[in-house]
Design an enzyme around this catalytic site. Structure first.
Site, mmCIF file in Angstrom:
data_model
loop_
_atom_site.group_PDB
_atom_site.id
_atom_site.type_symbol
_atom_site.label_atom_id
_atom_site.label_comp_id
_atom_site.label_asym_id
_atom_site.label_seq_id
_atom_site.Cartn_x
_atom_site.Cartn_y
_atom_site.Cartn_z
ATOM 1 N N ASP A 201 0.858 -1.182 0.000
ATOM 2 C CA ASP A 201 0.000 0.000 0.000
ATOM 3 C C ASP A 201 0.891 1.228 0.000
ATOM 4 O OD1 ASP A 201 -2.362 1.723 0.326
ATOM 5 O OD2 ASP A 201 -3.343 -0.158 0.897
ATOM 6 N N HIS A 276 -2.685 3.162 -4.724
ATOM 7 C CA HIS A 276 -2.241 2.666 -3.412
ATOM 8 C C HIS A 276 -0.810 2.139 -3.521
ATOM 9 C CE1 HIS A 276 -5.675 3.099 -0.709
ATOM 10 N NE2 HIS A 276 -6.475 2.679 -1.672
ATOM 11 N N ASP A 340 -8.466 -0.882 -5.985
ATOM 12 C CA ASP A 340 -9.419 0.013 -5.320
ATOM 13 C C ASP A 340 -8.961 1.471 -5.329
ATOM 14 O OD1 ASP A 340 -7.334 -0.959 -3.656
ATOM 15 O OD2 ASP A 340 -8.336 -0.123 -1.904
ATOM 16 N N GLU A 341 -9.950 2.350 -5.284
ATOM 17 C CA GLU A 341 -9.773 3.763 -4.945
ATOM 18 C C GLU A 341 -8.731 4.505 -5.787
ATOM 19 O OE1 GLU A 341 -11.118 3.842 -0.326
ATOM 20 O OE2 GLU A 341 -9.061 3.177 -0.647
ATOM 21 N N TYR A 432 -15.672 -5.129 8.104
ATOM 22 C CA TYR A 432 -14.461 -4.339 8.342
ATOM 23 C C TYR A 432 -14.214 -4.247 9.846
ATOM 24 C CZ TYR A 432 -13.074 -2.906 3.646
ATOM 25 O OH TYR A 432 -12.585 -2.893 2.363
ATOM 26 N N THR A 483 -4.899 -1.444 9.062
ATOM 27 C CA THR A 483 -4.141 -1.186 10.288
ATOM 28 C C THR A 483 -3.677 0.263 10.462
ATOM 29 O OG1 THR A 483 -2.168 -1.979 9.138
ATOM 30 C CG2 THR A 483 -3.365 -3.573 10.492
ATOM 31 N N GLU A 484 -4.411 1.215 9.904
ATOM 32 C CA GLU A 484 -4.035 2.615 10.130
ATOM 33 C C GLU A 484 -3.875 2.913 11.622
ATOM 34 O OE1 GLU A 484 -6.228 1.629 7.934
ATOM 35 O OE2 GLU A 484 -6.183 2.873 6.120
HETATM 36 C C1 ACM Z 1 -10.605 -0.824 0.549
HETATM 37 O O1 ACM Z 1 -11.042 -0.761 1.714
HETATM 38 N N1 ACM Z 1 -10.091 0.254 -0.017
HETATM 39 C C2 ACM Z 1 -10.624 -2.048 -0.212
#
Ligand code: ACM
Ligand code: ZN
Length: 766
Positions: A201, A276, A340-341, A432, A483-484
């Site tokens: 990431d 990411h 993602d994102e 989550y 794990t932020e």
């Molecule tokens: C995600 O939570 N961005 C997969």
């Protein structure tokens, strides 16, 4: 992950019923088996018990696994022999008809038989055998004075879903090898069979790649800003050394894959792309659109604009080299490519990306992403592997063979299944486990929102709108742990447990076998097992939720105490002391007419089972008075409307609790009408910071008063000295006292950085 607000906790009406002691005789198995019949009597495991095996090498290995799983806690050196007449007999019988991973377990007074068609099935059965024994069997040291008995039983068991996953992000915070193995142990005891390892990431590249050593030399390290809130960490400055991080060598990776394989858990690596990847671009900026330079971000980044260039063929060569090494290390059928994102800003401006769009006849940047993923899929497929990615890979058209991991909700999974693709369900709303599991005031800092144990347990992975054929394409479900806010293993365990315990039953057991009340009884035994194994977990489901509401008609505050626990014994106090078994039993909502601190906890068999919950009721001269909003509150953060600020109830750590009111923009300006001239000597108001959600404290608050509502005289001011970057999650009270005044109107003007404010007045005296 960056998401809008999540649903608030559901309260449950209390049912005071007795749980029969007969439940004690039924073994507390989690996940509950598909079929189970209890029989009279017990089997006792003795130090001289013989373990027999038959059916080939798989049976012999399983017998050894059983012996080694029982050895540390029992201290027994059990012998294994080929045959069918052991005290415990392990049988591999591939000839019969078996469902995938199915096993049968029969415990009789004098013998135990475990049978399966595969050694994988035997392994799942061994996990059941362990749960049949006293919880101390999960200990690492020899337990003294335990009689190792199992109730007699007949079990036929197999999983509902083929993909029963648990994810772990090791990029945001690196977690060491010892913990990764412990995590796998936890998965195994829950019959989870996929470990989704999020190795890449923005904030760290965690897997050694021989051809590109800078990925870990540079990409695995960032400047240490761990003392600052995640979302307000300054990027690395020129000359600053990146010292915080870590990575797994290829030997480490092989060790983890082998360790997991021994527990019949497949490790699915995630190698993020196209975004990411700040860590990768810090090491190899030539694969970006701009050429960089980049540094590894030490905290939150949003939006995710750093992205691989989809226009350069070199990017694909780079990624294929990486994936080739990854496939050598991971034998998994699936390779997770993230997806993602990805913010496409760079692609819109990049001549190479635009040239690619033109050359390939693509409509837009979404189709460029689709091109990217399809090209990677062709490579994976050519090596006999399958691609799985987050649901954004649906954008611009799904790759032909791709499997979708549906995280933003159920829609991605539904769309995938309807177009004939497989899907794994991991919706934020139910899966989550980095989201709060209880009141933020008493929980470690987490992602905003609330995902309670009960909600996880209620999860149904197959959306009802799918027909039977489409439903078959939902291959399973998975929990995710980002794990932020998790810097160590103990916190990671606390966040996944017992929510993973609930998810294990969702993914393994037949849907009709699920029963929330029964699960909670079995969960207590599971917690004993966690204790024995030295595994950390949350008792959040034993928490009393306190919901206060202001009753306009009586001017009193009604306090309702609820819990997710079925039939909880809630005891409470109102004088600030800790509740005990002698405290009053809660049976109906409390009507509060005076200032008080209410404390409550759940008791069971004379012992407090969870933590104490507390709520301050702060009835004062402003309570219930009319509020005039010179600047309206934000519709998104409205609390319970016009009297939220003066309801006499302190806000909790959760800004969605109905007692905070938010103001978006720069200032807050309200006037409280006390109804008549009132003598006051001080005013205070409380504000919240939740920097992760872009909520900041006001710089200062000005209080003024008026007799007529138009001419205001200053009363005093209060300011904060806290730097926005240091605010994190906090509540601050802005207090001002002054010589007594007679006033009817009190104006409170706050100067922001504000997005969310809770204000109430107290210490008002006639
Ligand atoms: C995600 O939570 N961005 C997969
Ligand atoms: Zn580009």
């Amino acid at each position: 992950m960056q998401l809008p607000s999540l649903p608030v906790m559901v309260s449950v009406v209390l049912l005071l019923t007795a749980c029969g002691p007969q439940k004690e005789r039924i073994p507390a198995l989690i996940p509950i088996p598909a079929e189970m019949k209890t029989l009279p009597g017990h089997f006792t495991l003795k130090p001289d018990a013989r373990i027999a095996w038959t059916g080939g090498v798989g049976a012999a290995v399983s017998a050894e696994t059983l012996v080694s799983e029982l050895r540390p806690s029992t201290g027994f050196e059990l012998s294994t022999t080929e045959g069918t007449d052991g005290d415990i007999t392990v049988i591999l019988d591939p000839a019969s008809e078996w469902k995938s991973e199915e096993y049968r377990l029969t415990v009789k007074r004098k013998s135990v038989t475990l049978t399966a068609g595969t050694s994988e099935g035997l392994f799942r059965g061994i996990q059941t055998v362990r749960q049949m024994l006293p919880p101390a069997v999960f200990g690492k040291e020899t337990a003294a004075d335990i009689k190792w008995t199992m109730p007699c039983i007949s079990v036929t068991d197999y999983p509902r879903f083929a993909w029963r996953g648990m994810h772990l992000d090791v990029s945001r915070h690196f977690l060491d090898m010892e913990f990764v193995k412990k995590y796998i142990d936890i998965l195994a005891m829950h019959k989870i069979n996929v470990f989704h390892w999020h190795l890449v990431d923005d904030q760290g590249w965690r897997i050694e790649i021989k051809k590109y050593p800078k990925l870990t030399e540079i990409g695995a390290w960032r400047v240490d800003r761990e003392d600052k809130p995640w979302n307000s960490r300054e990027p690395q400055k020129n000359g600053e050394e990146a010292t915080y991080g870590g990575f797994y060598t290829q030997d480490d990776i092989r060790e983890v894959v082998a360790y997991a394989a021994g527990k019949y858990i497949t490790v699915v690596p995630e190698i993020e792309m196209p975004a990411h990847v700040g860590s990768a671009l810090a090491a190899y900026p030539e694969y970006s659109c701009t050429g960089g330079p980049f540094t590894v971000p030490p905290g939150g980044v949003w939006p995710i604009t750093d992205i691989y260039c989809a226009g350069k063929d070199e990017t694909f060569a780079f990624l294929e080299d990486i994936l080739a090494e990854v496939m050598d290390l991971f034998p998994s059928e699936y390779i997770h490519i993230g997806g993602d994102e990805a913010d496409k800003t760079e692609w819109k401006q990049c001549p190479d990306c635009q040239a690619r769009i033109k050359k390939e006849g693509l409509k837009d940047e979404h189709e460029l992403q689709s091109y990217f993923i399809k090209r990677i899929e062709r490579f994976l497929n050519s090596k006999g592997r399958k691609l799985i990615g987050w649901d954004e890979i649906l954008q611009g058209g799904l790759a032909p063979e791709a499997t979708v991991m549906s995280w933003q909700g159920f829609e991605g999974g539904i769309a995938a299944a309807r177009s004939g693709h497989k899907a794994v369900m991991t919706p934020v709303s139910h899966c989550y486990f980095n989201i709060y599991q209880g009141d933020p005031a008493t929980e470690p800092e987490s992602f905003r929102g609330l995902l309670t144990l009960k909600k996880v347990y209620s999860f149904e992975p197959v959306p009802p709108e799918l027909n039977a054929g489409e439903a078959e394409l939902i291959i399973g479900a998975q929990g995710c742990l980002w794990t932020e806010y998790i810097t160590d293993g103990a916190t990671a365990e606390y966040m996944i447990l017992p929510r993973l315990t609930a998810l294990s039953e969702v993914t393994w057991s037949p849907a009709e076998k699920r029963n929330w009340e029964d699960f909670n009884i079995r969960l207590l035994k599971m917690m004993d097992r966690f204790d024995a194994a030295g595994i950390n977990y949350s008792r959040g489901s034993f928490h009393v939720d306190m919901s206060a509401s202001y009753d306009d008609s009586s001017g009193s505050i009604v306090l309702e105490l609820t819990s997710e626990q079925p039939s909880p014994e809630i005891r409470y106090s109102t004088d600030g002391t800790d509740p005990s078994t002698d405290s009053p039993l809660y049976d109906k909502p409390l009507k509060m007419t005076e200032k008080a601190t209410v404390k409550a906890a759940i008791f069971r068999e004379g012992k407090m089972t969870g933590r104490i919950s507390a709520k301050s009721i702060n009835i004062n001269k402003a309570t219930g008075m009319k509020v005039q909003y010179n600047i309206p509150f934000s519709d998104r953060y409205r609390g319970h409307g016009d009297r939220t600020l003066v309801n006499g109830i302190n806000g909790s750590g959760d800004f969605n609790d109905g007692h905070w009111q938010g103001f978006e923009g720069t200032d807050m300006d309200v006037v409280v009408d006390l109804g008549q001239l009132t003598r006051i000597t001080s005013v205070s108001s409380s504000f919240m910071a939740a920097v992760g959600s872009w909520i900041f404290l006001p710089r200062g608050v000005e209080y003024s008063s008026s007799a007529d509502g138009s001419n205001f005289t200053p009363l005093g001011t209060a300011t904060t000295l806290t730097d926005p970057a240091d605010q994190g999650n906090t509540t601050e009270t802005y207090f001002s006292s002054f010589p007594a005044v007679e006033a009817r109107y009190i104006r409170v003007f706050a100067h922001g950085q504000i997005r969310l404010i809770k204000m109430y007045l107290k210490h008002l005296f006639l």
